[in-house]
Design a protein around this motif. Sequence first.
Motif, PDB file in Angstrom:
ATOM      1  N   MET A   1      -6.748  61.287   6.525  1.00 39.31           N
ATOM      2  CA  MET A   1      -6.688  62.005   5.275  1.00 39.31           C
ATOM      3  C   MET A   1      -6.965  61.025   4.139  1.00 39.31           C
ATOM      4  SD  MET A   1      -3.393  63.870   3.386  1.00 39.31           S
ATOM      5  CE  MET A   1      -2.561  64.054   4.897  1.00 39.31           C
ATOM      6  N   GLN A   2      -7.718  61.484   3.167  1.00 33.13           N
ATOM      7  CA  GLN A   2      -8.003  60.683   1.971  1.00 33.13           C
ATOM      8  C   GLN A   2      -7.700  61.517   0.743  1.00 33.13           C
ATOM      9  OE1 GLN A   2     -12.163  59.622   2.868  1.00 33.13           O
ATOM     10  NE2 GLN A   2     -11.503  57.539   2.441  1.00 33.13           N
ATOM     11  N   ILE A   3      -7.053  60.878  -0.228  1.00 36.66           N
ATOM     12  CA  ILE A   3      -6.766  61.526  -1.502  1.00 36.66           C
ATOM     13  C   ILE A   3      -7.289  60.592  -2.582  1.00 36.66           C
ATOM     14  CG2 ILE A   3      -5.018  62.530  -2.996  1.00 36.66           C
ATOM     15  CD1 ILE A   3      -3.189  62.652  -0.460  1.00 36.66           C
ATOM     16  N   GLU A   4      -8.299  61.034  -3.294  1.00 33.61           N
ATOM     17  CA  GLU A   4      -8.894  60.205  -4.345  1.00 33.61           C
ATOM     18  C   GLU A   4      -8.362  60.622  -5.710  1.00 33.61           C
ATOM     19  OE1 GLU A   4     -13.116  59.842  -4.081  1.00 33.61           O
ATOM     20  OE2 GLU A   4     -13.022  59.212  -1.990  1.00 33.61           O
ATOM     21  N   GLY A   5      -8.528  59.734  -6.674  1.00 30.50           N
ATOM     22  CA  GLY A   5      -8.151  60.036  -8.053  1.00 30.50           C
ATOM     23  C   GLY A   5      -6.654  60.204  -8.253  1.00 30.50           C
ATOM     24  N   VAL A   6      -5.848  59.505  -7.480  1.00 26.06           N
ATOM     25  CA  VAL A   6      -4.399  59.646  -7.588  1.00 26.06           C
ATOM     26  C   VAL A   6      -3.906  59.092  -8.916  1.00 26.06           C
ATOM     27  CG1 VAL A   6      -2.166  59.083  -6.547  1.00 26.06           C
ATOM     28  CG2 VAL A   6      -4.142  59.533  -5.084  1.00 26.06           C
ATOM     29  N   VAL A   7      -4.387  57.904  -9.280  1.00 26.88           N
ATOM     30  CA  VAL A   7      -3.977  57.254 -10.526  1.00 26.88           C
ATOM     31  C   VAL A   7      -5.210  56.635 -11.167  1.00 26.88           C
ATOM     32  CG1 VAL A   7      -2.579  55.414 -11.567  1.00 26.88           C
ATOM     33  CG2 VAL A   7      -1.687  56.672  -9.612  1.00 26.88           C
ATOM     34  N   SER A   8      -5.252  56.711 -12.499  1.00 23.15           N
ATOM     35  CA  SER A   8      -6.275  56.011 -13.276  1.00 23.15           C
ATOM     36  C   SER A   8      -5.558  55.384 -14.465  1.00 23.15           C
ATOM     37  CB  SER A   8      -7.338  57.004 -13.753  1.00 23.15           C
ATOM     38  OG  SER A   8      -8.361  56.328 -14.430  1.00 23.15           O
ATOM     39  N   ASP A   9      -5.700  54.057 -14.596  1.00 20.22           N
ATOM     40  CA  ASP A   9      -4.993  53.346 -15.655  1.00 20.22           C
ATOM     41  C   ASP A   9      -5.828  52.161 -16.127  1.00 20.22           C
ATOM     42  OD1 ASP A   9      -3.166  52.148 -17.373  1.00 20.22           O
ATOM     43  OD2 ASP A   9      -1.760  51.554 -15.807  1.00 20.22           O
ATOM     44  N   ARG A  10      -6.153  52.144 -17.416  1.00 18.61           N
ATOM     45  CA  ARG A  10      -6.896  51.040 -18.028  1.00 18.61           C
ATOM     46  C   ARG A  10      -8.154  50.688 -17.242  1.00 18.61           C
ATOM     47  NH1 ARG A  10      -1.547  47.499 -18.668  1.00 18.61           N
ATOM     48  NH2 ARG A  10      -0.692  49.225 -17.503  1.00 18.61           N
ATOM     49  N   GLY A  11      -8.817  51.695 -16.742  1.00 16.37           N
ATOM     50  CA  GLY A  11     -10.071  51.507 -16.027  1.00 16.37           C
ATOM     51  C   GLY A  11      -9.924  51.361 -14.528  1.00 16.37           C
ATOM     52  N   SER A  12      -8.745  50.978 -14.051  1.00 15.69           N
ATOM     53  CA  SER A  12      -8.523  50.886 -12.608  1.00 15.69           C
ATOM     54  C   SER A  12      -8.303  52.283 -12.044  1.00 15.69           C
ATOM     55  CB  SER A  12      -7.299  50.023 -12.289  1.00 15.69           C
ATOM     56  OG  SER A  12      -7.582  48.658 -12.487  1.00 15.69           O
ATOM     57  N   LYS A  13      -8.853  52.501 -10.847  1.00 12.92           N
ATOM     58  CA  LYS A  13      -8.700  53.787 -10.177  1.00 12.92           C
ATOM     59  C   LYS A  13      -8.078  53.546  -8.807  1.00 12.92           C
ATOM     60  CE  LYS A  13     -12.716  56.031 -12.345  1.00 12.92           C
ATOM     61  NZ  LYS A  13     -12.326  55.847 -13.634  1.00 12.92           N
ATOM     62  N   TYR A  14      -7.228  54.478  -8.390  1.00 13.51           N
ATOM     63  CA  TYR A  14      -6.517  54.355  -7.126  1.00 13.51           C
ATOM     64  C   TYR A  14      -6.761  55.575  -6.244  1.00 13.51           C
ATOM     65  CZ  TYR A  14      -3.639  50.521  -8.922  1.00 13.51           C
ATOM     66  OH  TYR A  14      -3.199  49.318  -9.432  1.00 13.51           O
ATOM     67  N   ALA A  15      -6.806  55.319  -4.934  1.00 12.13           N
ATOM     68  CA  ALA A  15      -6.878  56.363  -3.924  1.00 12.13           C
ATOM     69  C   ALA A  15      -5.945  55.972  -2.791  1.00 12.13           C
ATOM     70  CB  ALA A  15      -8.301  56.511  -3.403  1.00 12.13           C
ATOM     71  N   VAL A  16      -5.615  56.929  -1.944  1.00 16.57           N
ATOM     72  CA  VAL A  16      -4.771  56.647  -0.778  1.00 16.57           C
ATOM     73  C   VAL A  16      -5.362  57.338   0.434  1.00 16.57           C
ATOM     74  CG1 VAL A  16      -3.173  58.556  -1.244  1.00 16.57           C
ATOM     75  CG2 VAL A  16      -2.391  56.583   0.084  1.00 16.57           C
ATOM     76  N   SER A  17      -5.326  56.638   1.566  1.00 14.10           N
ATOM     77  CA  SER A  17      -5.849  57.148   2.832  1.00 14.10           C
ATOM     78  C   SER A  17      -4.850  56.814   3.926  1.00 14.10           C
ATOM     79  CB  SER A  17      -7.181  56.474   3.180  1.00 14.10           C
ATOM     80  OG  SER A  17      -8.075  56.513   2.109  1.00 14.10           O
ATOM     81  N   GLY A  18      -4.972  57.500   5.042  1.00 10.14           N
ATOM     82  CA  GLY A  18      -4.107  57.162   6.159  1.00 10.14           C
ATOM     83  C   GLY A  18      -4.424  57.979   7.389  1.00 10.14           C
ATOM     84  N   GLY A  19      -3.816  57.554   8.480  1.00 11.79           N
ATOM     85  CA  GLY A  19      -3.994  58.253   9.731  1.00 11.79           C
ATOM     86  C   GLY A  19      -3.124  57.662  10.824  1.00 11.79           C
ATOM     87  N   ALA A  20      -2.977  58.418  11.895  1.00 11.04           N
ATOM     88  CA  ALA A  20      -2.162  57.984  13.027  1.00 11.04           C
ATOM     89  C   ALA A  20      -2.856  56.848  13.772  1.00 11.04           C
ATOM     90  CB  ALA A  20      -1.920  59.154  13.966  1.00 11.04           C
ATOM     91  N   VAL A  21      -2.076  55.834  14.144  1.00  4.60           N
ATOM     92  CA  VAL A  21      -2.569  54.693  14.931  1.00  4.60           C
ATOM     93  C   VAL A  21      -1.495  54.319  15.949  1.00  4.60           C
ATOM     94  CG1 VAL A  21      -4.086  53.782  13.123  1.00  4.60           C
ATOM     95  CG2 VAL A  21      -1.731  52.998  13.256  1.00  4.60           C
TER      96      VAL A  21
END
Length: 116
Positions: A1-21
């Motif tokens: 699963m990927q979730i983009e655009g979670v946080v945007s601050d002072r030009g930095s952008k954050y996303a989060v991804s993950g999966g079972a391993v």
Amino acid sequence: MQIEGVVSDRGSKYAVSGGAVLDRAGVEAFLRALKRKKKYAKATHNTWAVLLPDGPLKNDDGEGGAGQVILQMLERDGLHGHVVVVTRWYGGKHLGGDRFRHVATCVRTYLEALGR
């Protein structure tokens, strides 16, 4: 699963991804697959953590301390065998301690998306 655009601050952008391993090899395979996407391969940081049967693993990928934040949140939630990757694209301005708050926000968003 990927979730983009979670946080945007002072030009930095954050996303989060993950999966079972199941193991370290699974983590490495997940990261390779993620970085096949040019956007993620060019990210400034792909910080991650996972709780595996043989112990926890984490990697700051140059974002000192961020892997520990992810790991602590996974431990608190009890999410085992699931790698969580917080990606940051640096926007040109230092965020100081706010970067840890943003990592935590990304992990919380991911856990909520899993229904936890």
